[in-house]
Design a protein around this motif. Structure first.
Motif, PDB file in Angstrom:
ATOM      1  N   THR A 119       0.830  -1.148  -0.088  1.00 10.73           N
ATOM      2  CA  THR A 119      -0.104  -0.242   0.067  1.00 10.73           C
ATOM      3  C   THR A 119       0.976   1.031  -0.077  1.00 10.73           C
ATOM      4  O   THR A 119       2.056   1.131   0.142  1.00 10.73           O
ATOM      5  CB  THR A 119      -0.958  -0.036   1.435  1.00 10.73           C
ATOM      6  OG1 THR A 119      -0.247   0.348   2.336  1.00 10.73           O
ATOM      7  CG2 THR A 119      -1.635  -1.317   1.502  1.00 10.73           C
ATOM      8  N   ALA A 120       0.257   2.518  -0.001  1.00 12.13           N
ATOM      9  CA  ALA A 120       1.065   3.516   0.006  1.00 12.13           C
ATOM     10  C   ALA A 120       1.724   3.962   1.268  1.00 12.13           C
ATOM     11  O   ALA A 120       2.966   4.332   1.180  1.00 12.13           O
ATOM     12  CB  ALA A 120       0.091   4.834  -0.375  1.00 12.13           C
ATOM     13  N   ALA A 121       1.227   3.259   2.341  1.00 13.61           N
ATOM     14  CA  ALA A 121       1.972   3.332   3.532  1.00 13.61           C
ATOM     15  C   ALA A 121       2.931   2.450   3.957  1.00 13.61           C
ATOM     16  O   ALA A 121       3.937   2.480   4.618  1.00 13.61           O
ATOM     17  CB  ALA A 121       0.773   3.250   4.829  1.00 13.61           C
ATOM     18  N   ASP A 216      -4.421   1.152  16.449  1.00 10.68           N
ATOM     19  CA  ASP A 216      -5.319   2.223  16.212  1.00 10.68           C
ATOM     20  C   ASP A 216      -5.047   3.112  14.948  1.00 10.68           C
ATOM     21  O   ASP A 216      -5.739   3.979  14.626  1.00 10.68           O
ATOM     22  CB  ASP A 216      -5.575   3.321  17.408  1.00 10.68           C
ATOM     23  CG  ASP A 216      -6.097   2.530  18.587  1.00 10.68           C
ATOM     24  OD1 ASP A 216      -6.864   1.550  18.569  1.00 10.68           O
ATOM     25  OD2 ASP A 216      -5.674   2.970  19.809  1.00 10.68           O
ATOM     26  N   GLY A 217      -4.125   2.675  14.253  1.00  7.42           N
ATOM     27  CA  GLY A 217      -3.697   3.265  12.932  1.00  7.42           C
ATOM     28  C   GLY A 217      -2.840   4.233  13.149  1.00  7.42           C
ATOM     29  O   GLY A 217      -2.067   4.711  14.389  1.00  7.42           O
ATOM     30  N   GLY A 218      -2.095   4.879  11.928  1.00  7.91           N
ATOM     31  CA  GLY A 218      -0.882   5.819  12.019  1.00  7.91           C
ATOM     32  C   GLY A 218      -0.522   6.085  10.564  1.00  7.91           C
ATOM     33  O   GLY A 218      -1.228   5.649   9.453  1.00  7.91           O
ATOM     34  N   ASP A 219       0.653   6.643  10.666  1.00 10.07           N
ATOM     35  CA  ASP A 219       1.243   7.175   9.343  1.00 10.07           C
ATOM     36  C   ASP A 219       2.544   6.164   9.117  1.00 10.07           C
ATOM     37  O   ASP A 219       3.201   6.020  10.072  1.00 10.07           O
ATOM     38  CB  ASP A 219       1.566   8.627   9.434  1.00 10.07           C
ATOM     39  CG  ASP A 219       0.463   9.256   9.376  1.00 10.07           C
ATOM     40  OD1 ASP A 219      -0.637   8.974   8.666  1.00 10.07           O
ATOM     41  OD2 ASP A 219       0.552  10.642  10.055  1.00 10.07           O
ATOM     42  N   GLY A 220       2.701   5.839   7.813  1.00  9.55           N
ATOM     43  CA  GLY A 220       3.836   5.022   7.545  1.00  9.55           C
ATOM     44  C   GLY A 220       5.090   5.661   7.218  1.00  9.55           C
ATOM     45  O   GLY A 220       5.014   7.099   7.308  1.00  9.55           O
ATOM     46  N   ALA A 221       6.257   5.187   6.918  1.00 10.91           N
ATOM     47  CA  ALA A 221       7.443   5.954   6.789  1.00 10.91           C
ATOM     48  C   ALA A 221       7.292   6.961   5.563  1.00 10.91           C
ATOM     49  O   ALA A 221       8.211   8.012   5.626  1.00 10.91           O
ATOM     50  CB  ALA A 221       8.590   5.031   6.469  1.00 10.91           C
ATOM     51  N   THR A 222       6.245   6.575   4.620  1.00 11.19           N
ATOM     52  CA  THR A 222       6.208   7.416   3.248  1.00 11.19           C
ATOM     53  C   THR A 222       5.315   8.673   3.795  1.00 11.19           C
ATOM     54  O   THR A 222       5.175   9.690   2.948  1.00 11.19           O
ATOM     55  CB  THR A 222       5.457   6.672   2.471  1.00 11.19           C
ATOM     56  OG1 THR A 222       4.249   6.333   2.851  1.00 11.19           O
ATOM     57  CG2 THR A 222       6.358   5.777   1.848  1.00 11.19           C
ATOM     58  N   GLY A 223       4.704   8.807   4.986  1.00  9.90           N
ATOM     59  CA  GLY A 223       3.707   9.855   5.337  1.00  9.90           C
ATOM     60  C   GLY A 223       2.267   9.464   5.077  1.00  9.90           C
ATOM     61  O   GLY A 223       1.460  10.205   5.600  1.00  9.90           O
ATOM     62  N   ALA A 224       2.098   8.298   4.268  1.00 10.60           N
ATOM     63  CA  ALA A 224       0.825   7.857   3.921  1.00 10.60           C
ATOM     64  C   ALA A 224       0.015   7.312   5.158  1.00 10.60           C
ATOM     65  O   ALA A 224       0.762   6.636   6.109  1.00 10.60           O
ATOM     66  CB  ALA A 224       0.705   6.994   2.917  1.00 10.60           C
ATOM     67  N   HIS A 225      -1.042   7.338   5.395  1.00 11.86           N
ATOM     68  CA  HIS A 225      -1.918   7.051   6.383  1.00 11.86           C
ATOM     69  C   HIS A 225      -2.239   5.553   6.323  1.00 11.86           C
ATOM     70  O   HIS A 225      -2.522   4.910   5.378  1.00 11.86           O
ATOM     71  CB  HIS A 225      -3.014   7.741   6.772  1.00 11.86           C
ATOM     72  CG  HIS A 225      -3.794   7.263   8.073  1.00 11.86           C
ATOM     73  ND1 HIS A 225      -3.232   7.560   9.376  1.00 11.86           N
ATOM     74  CD2 HIS A 225      -4.915   6.759   8.236  1.00 11.86           C
ATOM     75  CE1 HIS A 225      -4.193   7.233  10.403  1.00 11.86           C
ATOM     76  NE2 HIS A 225      -5.208   6.581   9.721  1.00 11.86           N
ATOM     77  N   TYR A 226      -2.302   4.641   7.272  1.00 11.97           N
ATOM     78  CA  TYR A 226      -2.602   3.375   7.463  1.00 11.97           C
ATOM     79  C   TYR A 226      -3.923   3.163   8.345  1.00 11.97           C
ATOM     80  O   TYR A 226      -3.806   3.757   9.684  1.00 11.97           O
ATOM     81  CB  TYR A 226      -1.958   2.167   7.659  1.00 11.97           C
ATOM     82  CG  TYR A 226      -0.966   2.223   8.796  1.00 11.97           C
ATOM     83  CD1 TYR A 226      -1.576   1.590  10.228  1.00 11.97           C
ATOM     84  CD2 TYR A 226       0.181   2.957   8.908  1.00 11.97           C
ATOM     85  CE1 TYR A 226      -0.926   2.005  11.226  1.00 11.97           C
ATOM     86  CE2 TYR A 226       0.978   3.050   9.931  1.00 11.97           C
ATOM     87  CZ  TYR A 226       0.497   2.326  11.214  1.00 11.97           C
ATOM     88  OH  TYR A 226       1.060   2.368  12.477  1.00 11.97           O
ATOM     89  N   PRO A 227      -5.025   2.586   8.373  1.00 12.19           N
ATOM     90  CA  PRO A 227      -6.197   2.373   9.253  1.00 12.19           C
ATOM     91  C   PRO A 227      -5.623   1.322  10.320  1.00 12.19           C
ATOM     92  O   PRO A 227      -4.575   0.845  10.101  1.00 12.19           O
ATOM     93  CB  PRO A 227      -7.263   1.836   8.578  1.00 12.19           C
ATOM     94  CG  PRO A 227      -6.606   1.092   7.414  1.00 12.19           C
ATOM     95  CD  PRO A 227      -5.427   1.797   7.131  1.00 12.19           C
TER      96      PRO A 227
END
Length: 307
Positions: A119-121, A216-227
Motif C-alpha cells: 500500500t502507499a503506507a 489504532d492506525g497511524g502514518d507509515g514511513a512515506t507519510g501515508a496513513h494506514y487504518p
C-alpha cells in the motif's frame, strides 16, 4: 525389395532429429517450473517464476492423486520467507497437516531490506513500483500447475508488511484466494480501491501495544496513513456484506511471554459463507513470542476455511 535411403536423406533425418532435440530441450528448460513438479514430497526447494524464485515445502504424505491446501506465507519488512515460516511454526505444520507451503521473498530496496509493494503506507519506500500483486498471483498459479492443489483452500498469511500484502491479495486476487490472515498489517487507507471479485474470509490478528504498526492506525514511513486493526476489520465487514451481530470466541493463549489467555476472538458471519475475524492480543507488541500452541491454532483456523 526395400529401397535403401540415400546419404542425403540420412543426413537430412539426422539434422531434423538434432533440431527437434534442441527445441525440446529449450522448451523443457523454459517451462520446467510450470509443467512438472520440481520439489518432491517430504522436501523443500526453489521454484522459478520469471527469474524470481520462491521456496516451496511439499508435505511428505503428498500424492498427485489427492488435492491438498496451499498456504502462501509473506514475511515482514527486512525479514525473509524462511525466517517467517520458522517464526510462525508453519514450516512444521505444513508437513504435519499435509498442506503445500510457498514462501517467497520480497525485493531488496536501496538499503538491502526485503519489502512488498503493498500500500502507499507500506513498504515500497523508494517507489520502485514492483508488481508484487502480479508476482504472487503467478506464485499461486505456478504451484497449481505443478501440484494437485485444492483450489477451494488457498490461503495467504503475512506479518506486518506481509500482512498489508496479504490484504492486497484479497482485494486483487479473490478469484485465487480463499482466506487471508494479516498479523499486524493493515488495509489500504482507501477501501474504495479494494474491489474483490468474490468474498474472501479475513482474520486480523494484532497486539494492542504494537509500537510499529499501531493498533489504532497511524502514518507509515512515506507519510501515508494506514487504518488500525478495528477499521481494517470494519472495511472487510463492509466488503464481505457481514451481519451486524458479532460472535465472541474463547480467550486463547497465543503469546508465550504473557501470562494467561491474552487473546480475545471476535467473529462476524458474512455473505457466501465467509467470515471476518478480529483477534486482539492484549499487551502484545509487534513481534510476539508465540506460545507452543500458536502454530496449531493458526493452522486450525486456516484449514477450516473453504469455498
Amino acid at each position: 525389395m526395400t529401397r535403401m535411403p540415400s546419404l542425403r536423406q540420412v543426413i537430412r533425418v539426422m539434422i531434423c532429429a538434432v533440431l527437434l532435440a534442441v527445441l525440446a530441450a529449450c522448451s523443457g528448460g523454459a517451462g520446467a517450473a510450470s509443467s512438472g513438479a520440481t520439489v518432491k514430497p517430504g522436501a523443500s526447494g526453489r521454484v522459478q517464476v520469471g527469474g524470481r524464485p520462491f521456496s516451496l515445502e511439499v508435505p511428505r504424505g503428498y500424492t498427485k492423486s489427492t488435492p491438498v491446501p496451499l498456504v502462501v506465507a509473506l514475511h515482514g519488512y527486512s525479514s525473509s520467507g524462511g525466517d517467517f515460516v520458522n517464526w510462525t511454526g508453519l514450516a512444521r505444520q505444513a508437513d504435519d497437516r499435509g498442506f503445500l507451503l510457498a514462501y517467497p521473498d520480497g525485493t531488496k530496496d536501496a538499503q538491502g531490506e526485503r519489502f512488498w509493494n503493498a500500500t502507499a503506507a507500506c513498504c515500497d519506500f523508494q517507489a520502485s513500483g514492483v508488481d508484487d500483486s502480479g508476482y504472487l498471483s503467478k506464485v499461486i498459479s505456478t504451484v497449481e500447475k505443478q501440484y494437485a492443489v485444492d483450489t477451494s483452500r488457498v490461503y495467504v498469511v503475512g506479518h506486518s508488511n506481509g500482512g498489508f500484502m496479504a490484504l492486497r491479495m484479497a482485494c486483487e486476487h479473490a478469484d485465487q484466494v480463499t482466506a487471508v490472515v494479516s498479523i499486524a498489517g493493515e488495509m489500504t487507507d482507501d477501501p474504495s480501491t479494494c474491489k474483490p471479485a468474490r468474498k474472501v474470509t479475513v482474520l486480523q490478528l494484532q497486539g494492542d501495544e504494537d509500537g510499529t504498526i499501531h493498533y489504532d492506525g497511524g502514518d507509515g514511513a512515506t507519510g501515508a496513513h494506514y487504518p488500525g486493526a478495528v477499521q481494517t476489520v470494519q472495511d472487510w465487514r463492509t466488503l464481505d456484506a457481514c451481519g451486524a451481530t458479532s460472535t465472541p470466541g474463547p480467550s486463547v493463549d497465543l503469546v508465550g511471554n504473557l501470562r494467561g489467555t491474552e487473546t480475545d476472538e471476535t467473529s462476524w458471519s458474512c455473505a457466501d459463507g465467509t467470515q471476518v475475524d478480529l483477534w486482539t492480543m492484549h499487551h502484545a507488541d509487534h513481534v510476539p513470542q508465540w506460545s507452543t500452541g500458536f502454530a496449531a491454532t493458526l493452522s486450525d483456523w486456516l484449514l477450516a476455511q473453504k469455498r
